[in-house]
Design an enzyme around this catalytic site. Structure first.
Site, PDB file in Angstrom:
ATOM      1  CG  ASN A   1      -1.806   1.202   1.329  1.00  0.00           C
ATOM      2  OD1 ASN A   1      -1.800   2.067   0.459  1.00  0.00           O
ATOM      3  ND2 ASN A   1      -2.569   1.276   2.400  1.00  0.00           N
ATOM      4  CB  VAL A   2       2.044   3.520  -2.712  1.00  0.00           C
ATOM      5  CG1 VAL A   2       2.574   2.400  -3.583  1.00  0.00           C
ATOM      6  CG2 VAL A   2       0.746   4.080  -3.262  1.00  0.00           C
TER       7      VAL A   2
ATOM      8  CG  ASN B   1       0.581   3.247 -12.959  1.00  0.00           C
ATOM      9  OD1 ASN B   1       0.108   3.985 -13.821  1.00  0.00           O
ATOM     10  ND2 ASN B   1      -0.011   2.107 -12.598  1.00  0.00           N
TER      11      ASN B   1
ATOM     12  CE1 TYR C   1      -7.135  10.101  -9.976  1.00  0.00           C
ATOM     13  CE2 TYR C   1      -7.587  11.807 -11.602  1.00  0.00           C
ATOM     14  CZ  TYR C   1      -6.991  10.606 -11.260  1.00  0.00           C
ATOM     15  OH  TYR C   1      -6.256   9.922 -12.180  1.00  0.00           O
TER      16      TYR C   1
END
Length: 248
Positions: free
Chosen positions: A60-61, A87, A152
Site C-alpha cells: 500500500n503506497v 503509477n 483527485y
C-alpha cells in the site's frame, strides 16, 4: 546500463496502464517489481502473462511504513532500481460538499503522498548507485478540473509540482518527469465514459483531434522515451499523451 543495473519498480503495475509499463520494461531487459494493493487476481494474471522478468509484491503506497518495508525487501531480494514508476492511483468521486474526510485522505494519500513516500524510500540508494529515472503518472485533471473530483484533481495537480521539486533536488543524477495519459483504453476508462454506447463514444471522440482512444502500449512508448537515452536532457517536465485533446 549493464544487466545488474536493470531493475525497475512500477506501483500499480499489474493491470491497465501499469501492466503495459511492466510488460514493456521486461521487454526492454529490465527485471520489474510491480506492486498491487488488493487485486490479487490481477497480480496472478500479470505473472502468467508476462512470464519472465516480473515479480509482484502486495504493498500500500499510501502507508509510509509499508513503503519502507517494500524498499528493504527490494534492496535485499532484487537490488537497487534504475527506474521508478509511480503509477498507483485512486479515484473516489463525490460532489465537493459530499467528500468525506476519509475520501479526501485516501485519494491524496495514494496519489500524492504515495509518490513522495516511494521516492523518499528509493532515491537514496538510486543516488548512491549512480542515479536513474523517476516517472510520476499524472492526469489531465491536474490542469483542467472536472466536476465531482476535487480530491483527485488536487492530488494530481500537487503531483505535477512535486515532480518539479524532485527534479530540482535529485538532479543531476536522477531525472524526474510526469507522464500524463489522456483517454487510454482501459477497463476503468471504458466504464467511466460508457464508450460501448455509440452516443457517448462519438461525443468523446469529437473532443480528440486524432479521433480515437489511445492504447496502453502508446503510454508504454512514452515511458520508454522518458527513461531512455533520447531523454537524458529532459527532467521536471510533463508529457501529455492524449491525441491532442488537451493542448497545454
Amino acid at each position: 546500463m549493464n544487466s545488474s543495473d536493470r531493475l525497475a519498480i512500477v506501483t500499480g503495475g499489474t493491470k491497465g496502464i501499469g501492466l503495459a509499463f511492466s510488460r514493456r520494461l521486461t521487454r526492454m531487459g529490465f527485471r520489474v517489481v510491480a506492486t498491487y494493493r488488493s487485486d490479487e487476481e490481477s497480480a496472478n494474471l500479470a505473472l502468467r502473462e508476462v512470464e519472465k522478468g516480473l515479480s509482484v509484491v502486495r504493498s500500500n503506497v499510501s502507508d509510509p511504513d509499508e513503503v519502507a518495508g517494500l524498499a528493504e525487501l527490494v534492496r535485499t531480494e532484487h537490488g537497487v532500481p534504475r527506474v521508478l514508476v509511480n503509477n498507483a492511483g485512486l479515484n473516489i468521486d463525490r460532489p465537493v460538499l459530499e467528500i468525506s474526510d476519509s475520501d479526501w485522505r485516501r485519494v491524496l494519500d495514494t496519489n500524492l503522498s504515495g509518490p513522495f513516500y516511494m521516492t523518499r524510500a528509493f532515491a537514496p540508494a538510486m543516488l548512491e548507485a549512480g542515479g536513474g529515472s523517476i516517472v510520476n503518472i499524472g492526469a489531465t485533471t491536474a490542469i483542467r478540473p472536472r466536476l465531482n473530483g476535487a480530491n483527485y484533481c488536487s492530488s494530481k495537480a500537487g503531483l505535477l509540482h512535486l515532480t518539479k521539486c524532485l527534479a530540482m533536488e535529485l538532479a543531476p543524477s536522477i531525472r524526474v518527469n510526469c507522464l500524463i495519459p489522456g483517454m487510454i483504453d482501459t477497463e476503468e476508462m471504458r466504464t467511466r465514459y460508457r464508450v460501448a454506447e455509440p452516443e457517448y463514444r462519438d461525443a468523446l471522440l469529437s473532443e480528440i483531434p486524432q479521433r480515437r482512444i489511445g492504447a496502453t502500449d502508446e503510454m508504454a512508448d512514452a515511458l520508454e522515451f522518458l527513461i531512455g537515452d533520447g531523454a537524458t536532457y529532459v527532467t521536471g517536465q510533463k508529457l501529455i499523451v492524449d491525441g491532442g485533446q488537451f493542448m497545454w
